[in-house]
Motif scaffolding. Sequence first.
Motif, PDB file in Angstrom:
ATOM      1  N   PRO B  66     -12.178  24.143 -15.530  1.00 51.40           N
ATOM      2  CA  PRO B  66     -13.631  24.332 -15.473  1.00 51.40           C
ATOM      3  C   PRO B  66     -14.256  23.669 -14.247  1.00 51.40           C
ATOM      4  O   PRO B  66     -15.214  24.197 -13.683  1.00 51.40           O
ATOM      5  CB  PRO B  66     -14.134  23.656 -16.753  1.00 51.40           C
ATOM      6  CG  PRO B  66     -12.954  23.526 -17.633  1.00 51.40           C
ATOM      7  CD  PRO B  66     -11.751  23.464 -16.751  1.00 51.40           C
ATOM      8  N   VAL B  68     -13.064  23.399 -11.271  1.00 53.45           N
ATOM      9  CA  VAL B  68     -12.871  24.227 -10.077  1.00 53.45           C
ATOM     10  C   VAL B  68     -13.824  25.422 -10.109  1.00 53.45           C
ATOM     11  O   VAL B  68     -14.403  25.803  -9.094  1.00 53.45           O
ATOM     12  CB  VAL B  68     -11.403  24.688  -9.971  1.00 53.45           C
ATOM     13  CG1 VAL B  68     -11.224  25.679  -8.822  1.00 53.45           C
ATOM     14  CG2 VAL B  68     -10.485  23.498  -9.779  1.00 53.45           C
ATOM     15  N   THR B  69     -14.018  25.977 -11.295  1.00 50.72           N
ATOM     16  CA  THR B  69     -14.920  27.129 -11.431  1.00 50.72           C
ATOM     17  C   THR B  69     -16.354  26.761 -11.071  1.00 50.72           C
ATOM     18  O   THR B  69     -17.025  27.502 -10.363  1.00 50.72           O
ATOM     19  CB  THR B  69     -14.900  27.658 -12.876  1.00 50.72           C
ATOM     20  OG1 THR B  69     -13.547  27.798 -13.280  1.00 50.72           O
ATOM     21  CG2 THR B  69     -15.608  28.984 -12.984  1.00 50.72           C
ATOM     22  N   VAL B  70     -16.825  25.615 -11.571  1.00 49.21           N
ATOM     23  CA  VAL B  70     -18.244  25.306 -11.388  1.00 49.21           C
ATOM     24  C   VAL B  70     -18.555  24.736 -10.005  1.00 49.21           C
ATOM     25  O   VAL B  70     -19.701  24.793  -9.560  1.00 49.21           O
ATOM     26  CB  VAL B  70     -18.780  24.322 -12.461  1.00 49.21           C
ATOM     27  CG1 VAL B  70     -18.638  24.912 -13.845  1.00 49.21           C
ATOM     28  CG2 VAL B  70     -18.128  22.967 -12.354  1.00 49.21           C
ATOM     29  N   VAL B  99     -19.803  16.847 -15.338  1.00 44.01           N
ATOM     30  CA  VAL B  99     -20.415  17.327 -16.571  1.00 44.01           C
ATOM     31  C   VAL B  99     -19.540  18.389 -17.230  1.00 44.01           C
ATOM     32  O   VAL B  99     -19.418  18.447 -18.447  1.00 44.01           O
ATOM     33  CB  VAL B  99     -21.819  17.890 -16.255  1.00 44.01           C
ATOM     34  CG1 VAL B  99     -22.460  18.452 -17.504  1.00 44.01           C
ATOM     35  CG2 VAL B  99     -22.711  16.815 -15.663  1.00 44.01           C
ATOM     36  N   ALA B 100     -18.909  19.240 -16.396  1.00 46.08           N
ATOM     37  CA  ALA B 100     -18.174  20.388 -16.932  1.00 46.08           C
ATOM     38  C   ALA B 100     -16.824  20.017 -17.529  1.00 46.08           C
ATOM     39  O   ALA B 100     -16.288  20.750 -18.354  1.00 46.08           O
ATOM     40  CB  ALA B 100     -17.968  21.436 -15.838  1.00 46.08           C
ATOM     41  N   CYS B 101     -16.247  18.892 -17.108  1.00 39.12           N
ATOM     42  CA  CYS B 101     -14.890  18.545 -17.537  1.00 39.12           C
ATOM     43  C   CYS B 101     -14.851  18.194 -19.018  1.00 39.12           C
ATOM     44  O   CYS B 101     -15.501  17.257 -19.457  1.00 39.12           O
ATOM     45  CB  CYS B 101     -14.372  17.360 -16.729  1.00 39.12           C
ATOM     46  SG  CYS B 101     -12.760  16.795 -17.316  1.00 39.12           S
ATOM     47  N   PRO B 102     -14.094  18.945 -19.834  1.00 45.00           N
ATOM     48  CA  PRO B 102     -14.037  18.642 -21.266  1.00 45.00           C
ATOM     49  C   PRO B 102     -13.216  17.392 -21.569  1.00 45.00           C
ATOM     50  O   PRO B 102     -13.206  16.935 -22.703  1.00 45.00           O
ATOM     51  CB  PRO B 102     -13.352  19.876 -21.867  1.00 45.00           C
ATOM     52  CG  PRO B 102     -13.112  20.824 -20.757  1.00 45.00           C
ATOM     53  CD  PRO B 102     -13.268  20.109 -19.474  1.00 45.00           C
ATOM     54  N   ASP B 104     -13.520  14.458 -19.838  1.00 43.07           N
ATOM     55  CA  ASP B 104     -14.187  13.257 -19.324  1.00 43.07           C
ATOM     56  C   ASP B 104     -13.359  12.578 -18.242  1.00 43.07           C
ATOM     57  O   ASP B 104     -13.290  11.347 -18.181  1.00 43.07           O
ATOM     58  CB  ASP B 104     -14.415  12.235 -20.454  1.00 43.07           C
ATOM     59  CG  ASP B 104     -15.755  12.440 -21.123  1.00 43.07           C
ATOM     60  OD1 ASP B 104     -16.615  13.079 -20.502  1.00 43.07           O
ATOM     61  OD2 ASP B 104     -15.917  11.973 -22.264  1.00 43.07           O
ATOM     62  N   ALA B 105     -12.705  13.359 -17.404  1.00 38.47           N
ATOM     63  CA  ALA B 105     -11.731  12.774 -16.482  1.00 38.47           C
ATOM     64  C   ALA B 105     -12.347  12.348 -15.156  1.00 38.47           C
ATOM     65  O   ALA B 105     -11.731  11.620 -14.404  1.00 38.47           O
ATOM     66  CB  ALA B 105     -10.609  13.774 -16.219  1.00 38.47           C
ATOM     67  N   LEU B 171      -9.254  24.785 -26.210  1.00 40.76           N
ATOM     68  CA  LEU B 171     -10.198  25.192 -25.165  1.00 40.76           C
ATOM     69  C   LEU B 171      -9.593  26.201 -24.194  1.00 40.76           C
ATOM     70  O   LEU B 171     -10.304  26.818 -23.406  1.00 40.76           O
ATOM     71  CB  LEU B 171     -10.678  23.967 -24.378  1.00 40.76           C
ATOM     72  CG  LEU B 171     -11.455  22.919 -25.173  1.00 40.76           C
ATOM     73  CD1 LEU B 171     -11.799  21.731 -24.292  1.00 40.76           C
ATOM     74  CD2 LEU B 171     -12.714  23.526 -25.773  1.00 40.76           C
ATOM     75  N   THR B 173      -7.667  25.678 -21.600  1.00 38.59           N
ATOM     76  CA  THR B 173      -7.657  25.284 -20.192  1.00 38.59           C
ATOM     77  C   THR B 173      -6.246  25.108 -19.642  1.00 38.59           C
ATOM     78  O   THR B 173      -6.071  24.900 -18.459  1.00 38.59           O
ATOM     79  CB  THR B 173      -8.427  23.966 -19.991  1.00 38.59           C
ATOM     80  OG1 THR B 173      -7.868  22.993 -20.872  1.00 38.59           O
ATOM     81  CG2 THR B 173      -9.899  24.135 -20.298  1.00 38.59           C
TER      82      THR B 173
END
Lengths: 324, 189
Positions: B66, B68-70, B99-102, B104-105, B171, B173
Amino acid sequence: MNNVWGSMAQYDVINWPWPIAVYLFLAGASAGSIIIALLVKWNRHDKEVATIWDAMVKAGALISPLTIIIGLILLILDLGKPLSFYWLLISYNFESVMTLGVIALFLYTPLSLVFTALIFEDVIKKNALLSMLYPVVSYIKSYSKYAKKIEYVLFFLALIVGAYTGFLLSANMSIPMWNSPILPILFLASGISAGIAGNILVGMLFFKSSINKESIKYLLMLDLRVIMLEIPLLLLLFVGMFYAGGAAKVSAIQALSVGNWALVFWVGVIAVGLVSPVVIALTALKNHDYKVKFILFNSVVVLIGVILLRFYIVYAGQIFTGAL
Amino acid sequence: MKKKFRMIHDENLCIGCQACSVACRSENDVPDNVFRMQVQIETKGVFPDLKMDMQRHSCVMCEDAPCVTVCPTGASFQTKDGLVQIDHRLCVSCKYCVVACPYDARFMNPITKNIEKCTFCYSNRVSKGLEPACVTVCPTDALVFGDISDMTSEVYKKAKECNLLYPKANLGTKPKVAFVPNKKGVSYE
């Protein structure tokens, strides 16, 4: 008690703080105000009044560029590396909603300024300082045969700017309150609501001479319809989260019941922002009365509601992710 | 040939010593109070029926990432091996990826203001044929890293003998960090 592994501080950061919430409001208001100005210009404008534009058109032409420019400045200042913002303009990723937003804003902002320049042509001509810009305005005017087409483009871009902020948030799978297809339409609707309120407020305060009561009544009616649409949209947002289950359900329940953000939602967004305009419309402004004080009050509560909605979505979304 | 990197964290072998976390800090010059990786320890149950779960918390190198996409500038990108990296020159620190990383990395480096995360030590170690810093220091070999398409590699053997799980697999991913879930202590299943 100390954690064995160190600090948890970095996971509790609000990564998108208040400037983002304010930007989301300003972008929505900007798009809404120009959408409304164009609607009034196209549908409500009395062609026989040759001299002067309707106050609603002028208000929109003033609010739209001003709010979006302030908003963009806030956005840039919120970057961790504000001075490197130019990369956003030269390096694109067409999968990213932010890139698509940058492109839309890159077209929308100058066009909204052109619209302002044309509406306030006379003011620019007469003002000592602004008259320096008049050659530019008259150059733009030489293309006036395309004016209507450009207005359509501007209208379309305003719809994109009004909705993209919702897509910007909804592209995040990590935040249940944002990851919803309702958000773009909710943001567009509340942006239009803010545009109506802002235009009425600015029009009544600064352009009294060109006020057209009929177009104000038309807009108040339109606003009531938009607000009636926002209420079920908000309901859908939370019902959707609730039935998605898991983290989304936890997030929805917490966001509606825990702490100050729940208060902001119920009191600020619902009671002040949505219910009170409906009450005013059904009581004080019933039978299309033209009561200036109530109309101004109505605009203020609508604007407060729209601002708080953005703050609520931005903050409650990041705080109540439903994790753990 | 394209490598299929995997990192496996065996939670049964992990003793929560945080040597990996310390090695990461010194290898990658991570400032105080922020972490590219850490092993979070969660105690579950009621005394005396306790168990401790050690969970690696870091970038999991999603195949469908996610972040990379955003990323609006392409600063978040994947190498040809599918490792997610950050080009600090292009990064404007808009924090969309954070914000987008599910998982929290990601975080903002408080000193450089760049966005950072675990890189598998790609530029400083893995691209030179070395293992990531965290893997080399692990005293119990709870961390195993390598090319899973290479049948002679440790990571291939580990994957053969253990039942691997992937964090937040629902998810979709497709992470490249797997874990072997903890079976020690009291079972609550």
